[in-house]
Design a protein around this motif. Structure first.
Motif, mmCIF file in Angstrom:
data_model
loop_
_atom_site.group_PDB
_atom_site.id
_atom_site.type_symbol
_atom_site.label_atom_id
_atom_site.label_comp_id
_atom_site.label_asym_id
_atom_site.label_seq_id
_atom_site.Cartn_x
_atom_site.Cartn_y
_atom_site.Cartn_z
ATOM 1 N N ALA A 112 0.837 -1.206 0.000
ATOM 2 C CA ALA A 112 0.000 0.000 0.000
ATOM 3 C C ALA A 112 0.867 1.250 0.000
ATOM 4 C CB ALA A 112 -0.930 -0.007 1.212
ATOM 5 N N GLY A 113 1.945 1.242 0.792
ATOM 6 C CA GLY A 113 2.860 2.381 0.827
ATOM 7 C C GLY A 113 3.538 2.607 -0.509
ATOM 8 N N TRP A 116 1.046 4.173 -2.799
ATOM 9 C CA TRP A 116 0.795 5.569 -2.427
ATOM 10 C C TRP A 116 1.894 6.496 -2.937
ATOM 11 C CZ3 TRP A 116 3.074 9.529 0.252
ATOM 12 C CH2 TRP A 116 2.236 10.602 0.617
ATOM 13 N N ARG A 119 1.029 6.566 -6.792
ATOM 14 C CA ARG A 119 -0.353 6.916 -7.176
ATOM 15 C C ARG A 119 -1.132 7.275 -5.912
ATOM 16 N NH1 ARG A 119 -1.827 4.206 -12.333
ATOM 17 N NH2 ARG A 119 -3.978 4.440 -11.625
ATOM 18 N N LYS A 120 -1.090 8.562 -5.557
ATOM 19 C CA LYS A 120 -1.649 9.008 -4.268
ATOM 20 C C LYS A 120 -3.119 8.626 -4.097
ATOM 21 C CE LYS A 120 2.022 11.226 -2.674
ATOM 22 N NZ LYS A 120 3.025 10.674 -3.583
ATOM 23 N N ARG A 121 -3.952 8.876 -5.088
ATOM 24 C CA ARG A 121 -5.384 8.611 -4.940
ATOM 25 C C ARG A 121 -5.661 7.125 -4.732
ATOM 26 N NH1 ARG A 121 -9.211 11.224 -9.382
ATOM 27 N NH2 ARG A 121 -8.161 13.060 -8.553
ATOM 28 N N ASP A 122 -5.058 6.290 -5.550
ATOM 29 C CA ASP A 122 -5.193 4.836 -5.376
ATOM 30 C C ASP A 122 -4.605 4.404 -4.032
ATOM 31 O OD1 ASP A 122 -6.030 5.050 -7.977
ATOM 32 O OD2 ASP A 122 -4.672 3.520 -8.770
ATOM 33 N N GLY A 123 -3.485 5.029 -3.682
ATOM 34 C CA GLY A 123 -2.768 4.644 -2.473
ATOM 35 C C GLY A 123 -3.595 4.765 -1.215
ATOM 36 N N TRP A 124 -4.442 5.802 -1.109
ATOM 37 C CA TRP A 124 -5.289 5.951 0.076
ATOM 38 C C TRP A 124 -6.251 4.780 0.217
ATOM 39 C CZ3 TRP A 124 -3.435 8.732 3.609
ATOM 40 C CH2 TRP A 124 -2.794 9.948 3.361
ATOM 41 N N TRP A 126 -5.746 1.690 -0.898
ATOM 42 C CA TRP A 126 -4.970 0.521 -0.491
ATOM 43 C C TRP A 126 -4.532 0.618 0.967
ATOM 44 C CZ3 TRP A 126 -5.306 -3.696 -3.172
ATOM 45 C CH2 TRP A 126 -5.556 -3.625 -4.535
ATOM 46 N N LEU A 127 -4.228 1.825 1.427
ATOM 47 C CA LEU A 127 -3.866 2.005 2.842
ATOM 48 C C LEU A 127 -5.059 1.721 3.750
ATOM 49 C CD1 LEU A 127 -1.639 5.209 2.617
ATOM 50 C CD2 LEU A 127 -0.891 2.943 3.403
#
Length: 199
Positions: A112-113, A116, A119-124, A126-127
């Motif tokens: 997830a990190g 992030w 790809r910031k938007r996708d990363g949130w 996954w986090l």
């Protein structure tokens, strides 16, 4: 400190009784949530963009490093699972092996990190899923809170460390790019041969 950890464990683990309607979700996240990460990695890879493939390659390297560190910590600081010494509400079967740190939490957060970072938007998203997996491991009675917190820290730190290393160490970055480029050439050749055989 250990007493506080066990006290928090009891509070979260008791949700399995007070909020039993959520148990199927927690069972799924605890046992099978990691497969969503495997699926995500495959999808990102086969979207066939250079950025996604760099992201996936970095994520997989980081995951190997992070889980290797977990293995070493497990040998040096052995901690039994909660159900070994305490009466717990155990929703899933698990071997009585090392509890600290949590491999599930580490694996989820290192991937997830890594997502992030690129790809910031996708990363949130996954986090958030990684958080659910980590929380579910305590809910289902197979980890203490400190186990998953350690896994979270290791996963995030290694994801950022590997990315930082690739940015600063040109040789490592060039090797990674060369591997991705080599794969893409092979892939292109396979697709070309397939198209020729079908024409």
């Amino acid at each position: 400190m250990l007493q506080l950890d066990y006290h928090i464990f009891q509070i979260i683990n008791h949700f399995a009784i007070s909020d039993a309607s959520l148990n199927p979700i927690m069972d799924f996240l605890s046992q099978d949530g990691e497969y969503l990460f495997f699926l995500g990695i495959i999808i990102y890879w086969f979207m066939r963009t250079k950025t996604n493939r760099r992201m996936v390659a970095e994520g997989l390297i980081a995951a190997c490093v992070a889980l290797g560190i977990n293995g070493l910590i497990g040998l040096l600081i052995y901690r039994d699972r909660p159900f070994v010494h305490h009466h717990v509400i155990q929703l899933i079967q698990h071997a009585a092996n090392a509890s600290f740190p949590s491999d599930h939490a580490t694996g989820a957060f290192v991937i997830a990190g890594s997502i992030w970072i690129w790809r910031k938007r996708d990363g949130w998203v996954w986090l958030l899923l990684a958080t659910g997996i980590a929380f579910s491991r305590v809910w289902t009675g197979v980890h203490y809170p400190a186990d998953v917190l350690a896994g979270i820290v290791i996963g995030i730190v290694i994801a950022f460390s590997v990315h930082g290393l690739m940015k600063r160490w040109k040789l490592a970055d060039n090797i990674l790019c060369s591997i991705v480029d080599f794969y893409e050439k092979l892939e292109s050749k396979v697709w070309k041969n397939k198209n020729i055989s079908h024409s």
